[in-house]
Design an enzyme around this catalytic site. Sequence first.
Site, PDB file in Angstrom:
ATOM      1  N   HIS A 392      -4.228   2.488 -14.690  1.00  0.00           N
ATOM      2  CA  HIS A 392      -4.434   1.801 -13.412  1.00  0.00           C
ATOM      3  C   HIS A 392      -3.280   0.836 -13.107  1.00  0.00           C
ATOM      4  CE1 HIS A 392      -7.085  -0.259 -10.351  1.00  0.00           C
ATOM      5  NE2 HIS A 392      -6.248  -1.251 -10.623  1.00  0.00           N
ATOM      6  N   GLU A 393      -3.002  -0.065 -14.040  1.00  0.00           N
ATOM      7  CA  GLU A 393      -1.956  -1.058 -13.810  1.00  0.00           C
ATOM      8  C   GLU A 393      -0.573  -0.410 -13.784  1.00  0.00           C
ATOM      9  OE1 GLU A 393      -2.789  -3.796 -12.758  1.00  0.00           O
ATOM     10  OE2 GLU A 393      -4.870  -3.976 -13.444  1.00  0.00           O
ATOM     11  N   HIS A 396       0.131   0.631 -10.301  1.00  0.00           N
ATOM     12  CA  HIS A 396       0.716  -0.488  -9.550  1.00  0.00           C
ATOM     13  C   HIS A 396       2.199  -0.642  -9.885  1.00  0.00           C
ATOM     14  CE1 HIS A 396      -2.900  -2.046  -7.746  1.00  0.00           C
ATOM     15  NE2 HIS A 396      -3.489  -2.309  -8.893  1.00  0.00           N
ATOM     16  N   HIS A 399       4.351   2.054  -8.440  1.00  0.00           N
ATOM     17  CA  HIS A 399       4.432   1.853  -6.997  1.00  0.00           C
ATOM     18  C   HIS A 399       5.526   0.823  -6.691  1.00  0.00           C
ATOM     19  CE1 HIS A 399       1.844   1.401  -3.059  1.00  0.00           C
ATOM     20  NE2 HIS A 399       3.030   1.929  -2.837  1.00  0.00           N
TER      21      HIS A 399
END
Length: 603
Positions: A392-393, A396, A399
Site C-alpha cells: 500500500h505505502e 504511494h 506514485h
Amino acid sequence: MAETKQLPNRSEVADELKWDLTLLFDSDDEMRAALKQTVALVTDFVKLEGQVGKSAQNLLNALQAEKQIDEQLEREYVYAFMRRDSDTTDTAAVSVFGEAANTLSKLGAQMAFLEPEIVAISDEQLAQFQQAEPQLAEFEFLLKKLRSQRAHVLSDVEEKLLSRAQKSLDASEEIYNTLNDADLDFGQVHNDDGKLVQLTHGNRSQFTESQIREVRKEATLAYEKPYQKLRNTFAQTFNSFVDSQNMQAQIRHYDSARQAAMSGNHIDESVYDTLVKSVNDHLSLAHRWYALKKRVLGLDTMYKYDLNVPLAGSDMLKTTFEEGKQMTLDALSVLGPRYTAGLKQEFDHRWIDAAENKGKRSGGYQISVYDANPFILLNWTDKLYSTSVLAHESGHAMHSYFSSQAQPSEYADAPIFLAEVASTFNENILTDYLLEKYQDDRQKLIFILEQYITGFIGTIYRQTQFAEFEHQAYQAQQAGTTLTADYLDQISGDLVNKYYGPSVTETGTRTQSWAYVPHFYMNYYVYQYATSQAVSTALSQRVWQHEDHALENYFSFLEAGGSDYPVNILKHAGIDVTTDQYLKEAFKVFEQRLDQIESLLLK
C-alpha cells in the site's frame, strides 16, 4: 513471574530497519543551516509584495521564487517531521520539528500576499501576460486552479493573519498525535503462551487475531481502556479541531467545511453522498459476511473482539520484512521492469522505517521530497497484513516517484483523492497474485480471501462509516452543538451497529471507535479511502487481466501527479467518478469473493 517483552529504544534498532535521513541532511545542524538560507530567500521574495500583477516578468519571478522556496521548505520540514515521528519521546527530535514547524508558519504568513495578488489580476491582463511570457505556460493549471477559488481568497491582510494563525489552528492535531502516540499506555496483556507482553498500537492485531478467545478479549478491552479514561480530553481535542475547520470554511465564504475540503480539487459533494448511499445499499453483503463468520466459528454471540480471528486457523503466510519485500516485488512484477526498478530503489536505499520502537509514531504512511525521494513509515509485524501495508505505502511511494520524474514540483504531489488509488491498487494486485499462487490450497485460499474481505470492509465499509460519523460531527458542531464524549459515543455507536449488523454484539466502550482514528484530524480525508478502493479495483483488474493499453494508461495516471483535476485524470484512465458505476463494479468483485469463500467454508 511471567516474562515481559518490551519495545526497543530507537538506538537499539538496526540501521537497515530505519530510514536513512542523511538522504536529506547529515544532521539537525545542517538542516537548521539550510532553513536559514530558505528564510533569506523569503526575505527577498517579500520584496515582490504589491508588484506581482504589474508585469508578466514579475508574475513569473514570483511563481519561480515560490517554487524554489517550497522545494527547500519541503526538504527541511520533512526531515524534521520524520525525526520527530521516529521517536516522539526524543526531546531533540521534538525540538527540531518545533523549529521547522514554527518557521514554516512564519514564512507562510510572509508569503501569503501572493495568492490575493494573483487573484486580483483581471482575466484580460493575465491572458496578455501569458502571451508575452512563454515560461508562464508551466504554471497554467496552477493559475487556473487558484483563480477558480477567487471567491474564497481573502484580502492580503486577512490571508497573512490566517496564515500566521495556522499553527495554532492546527494545534489540535499535534496535541492528538502526542497524546495518542507518546502518552497512552495500554499496559500488559497475555499472549497465546500465557506470557505478559506490552500492548501497543503496532502489535494489537497479533492479539485480536488470536485463536484463543480470552486473549483477544483481554487485548481488545485493554486497548479501549486508556481511550475511555481520557474520553473527555479526546472529545475536547476533536471538538477544537472541527471548530477550527468550520471557522476557516466560514470566513472563506464556503457553506461548510466539506465544501471547502472538496471544492479545491473540483470534486462535487455529490461524490461523497453517492458513496454513502451506495455503501448503505450494499450493507447486506457485509452483514452476510459477519453472519457467515459467526456460523463457522460456532458462536452463540459474536462480539467485536471475535471479528479478526482468521477462519483458516493459524496465522498463515507469515513474512519477515525481507520476505515481505520480495513478495511485494513478485506480485507487482505485472507492472513491468520500470515499476519494479523503482521498488528496488525504495527497498535497497533505506527509504523505509520498518521496525517498531518506543515512542515511534503508530500506523504507516508515505511522505515524499521532490528533489530527493519518498519515505515510508511502517510498524512491522511478521504478518501478511504488514506486507499489505508495505504494498500500500509503496503504491504511494511509486506514485510520488514517477510523478516527480514527469512533473515540475508544483504538480508532483497528487491530491489524496488520487493518491489513495495508487496505494490500494497495489493491495488489489497483491491479492490477485496470492489467489493465483495458492489456487490449489484450500486453507490458504480461505486465509487470503478473508484478508481481502477484511481489507475491503475496512477500506470501503469502515471508511464510509467514518465518513458518515465525520460529516454528522461537522454538521452538529456547525449548528452549535458541542462535541462532547457522550455525544460522539452516541453517533459513533449507532453507526457501528448499523454497519456491523445483527450478527455482531457490542462490547466494551464506544469511545475507542472514534477516538483512535488519526485521520479525523485531516478534514474530510477518510471518504477518499473508499472511493479510491473502488476506483483501484476496476483499474487493477484491467492491468491484471492484461487488457489493451491498461498498463500504459496506469503509468499515465501515475505520471500525471496533480497536473489536472482528479476527476479529469481518472477519466483519462477510464474511470468516471461522477456516477456510481465504479462502486457497482467494486461491490461485484467483493460479492464474487464472498461467494468463493462461502463455498470453501461450507464444503
